[in-house]
Design a protein around this motif. Structure first.
Motif, mmCIF file in Angstrom:
data_model
loop_
_atom_site.group_PDB
_atom_site.id
_atom_site.type_symbol
_atom_site.label_atom_id
_atom_site.label_comp_id
_atom_site.label_asym_id
_atom_site.label_seq_id
_atom_site.Cartn_x
_atom_site.Cartn_y
_atom_site.Cartn_z
ATOM 1 N N SER A 190 0.840 -1.195 0.000
ATOM 2 C CA SER A 190 0.000 0.000 0.000
ATOM 3 C C SER A 190 0.880 1.252 0.000
ATOM 4 N N ILE A 260 -6.413 -2.352 -1.579
ATOM 5 C CA ILE A 260 -5.405 -2.297 -0.509
ATOM 6 C C ILE A 260 -5.243 -0.854 -0.017
ATOM 7 N N VAL A 261 -5.108 0.067 -0.966
ATOM 8 C CA VAL A 261 -4.905 1.467 -0.565
ATOM 9 C C VAL A 261 -6.193 2.011 0.056
ATOM 10 N N ASN A 264 -6.705 0.700 3.488
ATOM 11 C CA ASN A 264 -5.588 0.751 4.411
ATOM 12 C C ASN A 264 -5.258 2.177 4.846
#
Ligand code: HEM
Length: 423
Positions: A190, A260-261, A264
């Motif tokens: 990330s 994911i980003v 997260n």
């Protein structure tokens, strides 16, 4: 003077200087997308002046390509909800102030226009329905409790590392059914995927490519496994839906990075921001301790106050007009959510952090329109639970040093926040 009071006064000095600079610089020279202004948290007077004097502003004097800055709440809403005029598509440059580099090979549905965007979004949205979130809440609570119980007392530690990253990474591992003991690889991917060249996270573009190739390979393997043996995770959902099962490996990689980003950095930075905001506003912290039910309004308020994604960018598909300015086909249009969230014409005393605001959900942090954040309910749930568990355990979490902020005008976040829990 307490540590918190000293920090507040240092930051007030910095802001005073920034205000002088912002009000003495000719407005045509403004470049509000400069990452240094975000890292030093001195962006506020620049946006304040833009909202008042040039709410739709064209920047031609930056070391990046020219871009429009849209800084008022309603103008941002107009851009975000008119996707037939303002494109997100990677082929037009994508969703960040800088165009995606030529040959960027990982398209994701946040950077697609209709109809592809809608088809792919539908594939993952069952993960975030209220029923499924109710199920996940049990696990989120157990994990939050475990992480909080392991924290040291009377000792300075980095809240970002020990709590925010740990909890959001655990959540990601669950969403992907990723091997739990290897979960920190997700955090690294990330960070690497959003790092700017000067951020220090990777030392070269080559290093970034190597690490992301490792990410692609790992998920490629998991994709094959889940094709054969599906579970209830995001990879299985994409591997078995008509819209995404034939995705190219690059499109898969793009969507993975997005999830994911998305899952997260944003929630992680809000978790850190909540501790910082309550320390900067001790009376609000006291209100919360006196009445834990205020968590419900505090969570959207922190999400507004922090605005974890400072902007999204669009590209005009046709000539159009906005706020009296002529936007040409092909122009980059940056929606500064972080500024819209401080628009005094829409939000009362917008610079103040008030945990019992009457209408705390009036904010732009999740965007609007067809790309509105698909994970917003999960993010709010995580934040609510972690604060319920914190208040059961600790009278206070004290910030004892300067937060270190990220060098980026996209992700508004923290590398570290030193805290201490008296006990
Ligand atoms: C406080 C936490 C969060 C914030 C502030 C946030 C913010 C945003 C924003 C601003 C957008 C773009 C909206 C637009 O263009 O109109 C977005 C989209 C998205 N977010 Fe979030 N997000 C958060 C948490 C999450 C979580 C937990 C997930 C998933 C696990 C997630 C996944 C996504 C995805 C997949 C998109 C793309 C949606 C689309 O293009 O249709 N986000 N988010």
């Amino acid at each position: 003077m307490t540590a918190q009071a000293a920090l507040r006064s240092d930051h007030a000095d910095l802001l005073r200087q920034a205000r002088l600079e912002a009000y003495s610089t000719p407005i045509e020279d403004f470049h509000p997308g400069a990452p240094r202004l975000f890292q030093s948290d001195t962006i506020w007077p620049w946006f304040e002046r833009l909202r008042k004097e040039a709410p739709v502003h064209y920047c031609t004097k930056a070391p990046i390509e020219p871009y429009w800055s849209v800084t008022r709440y309603h103008d941002i809403m107009h851009v975000d909800t008119n996707h037939a005029i303002f494109s997100s598509d990677v082929s037009n440059g994508g969703i960040m102030i800088r165009d995606v580099p030529p040959g960027y090979e990982w398209p994701s549905f946040i950077a697609m226009d209709e109809p592809r965007h809608g088809e792919q979004r539908k594939t993952v949205s069952p993960m975030f329905t209220p029923d499924h979130l109710d199920e996940m809440a049990v696990l989120i609570r157990q994990r939050s409790a475990k992480v909080l119980d392991s924290l040291p007392r009377n000792e300075t530690f980095n809240w970002v590392e020990k709590v925010s990253i740990e909890l959001t990474t655990q959540m990601l591992a669950t969403l992907f059914d990723f091997p739990f003991e290897q979960r920190r690889r997700l955090t690294r991917w990330s960070d690497v995927s959003t790092a700017l060249p000067k951020s220090g996270i990777v030392s070269s573009e080559d290093e970034r490519r190597r690490e992301l190739a490792d990410c692609a390979e790992t998920f490629g393997r998991m994709w094959k496994e889940r094709q054969a043996n599906p579970g209830r995770d995001l990879i299985s959902m994409m591997a078995h839906s008509e819209a995404t099962r034939h995705m190219t490996p690059d499109n898969l990689m793009g969507n993975l990075i997005l999830l994911i980003v998305g899952g997260n950095d944003t929630t992680r930075n809000t978790m850190t921001a909540s501790v910082l905001a309550l320390n900067e506003n001790p009376a609000e912290y006291q209100k919360l301790r006196d009445n834990p039910a205020l968590i419900d309004t505090m969570v959207p308020e922190v999400i507004r106050w922090q605005t974890p994604l400072a902007h999204m960018r669009r590209t005009a598909l046709v000539d159009t007009e906005l706020g009296g300015q002529k936007i040409r086909k092909g122009d980059r249009v940056v929606m500064w959510y972080v500024s819209g969230n401080r628009d005094e014409e829409v939000i009362e005393t917008p610079d103040a952090f008030i945990i019992d605001r009457k209408r705390p959900r009036i904010h732009l942090s999740f965007g609007f329109g067809i790309h509105r954040c698909v994970g917003m309910r999960l993010a709010e749930l995580q934040l609510r639970i972690v604060w319920q568990e914190i208040l059961k355990r600790f009278d206070r979490i004290e910030v004892v040093g300067e937060p270190k902020r990220v060098y980026s005008s996209f992700v508004r976040g923290y590398e570290s926040l030193p805290v201490r829990i008296p006990g």
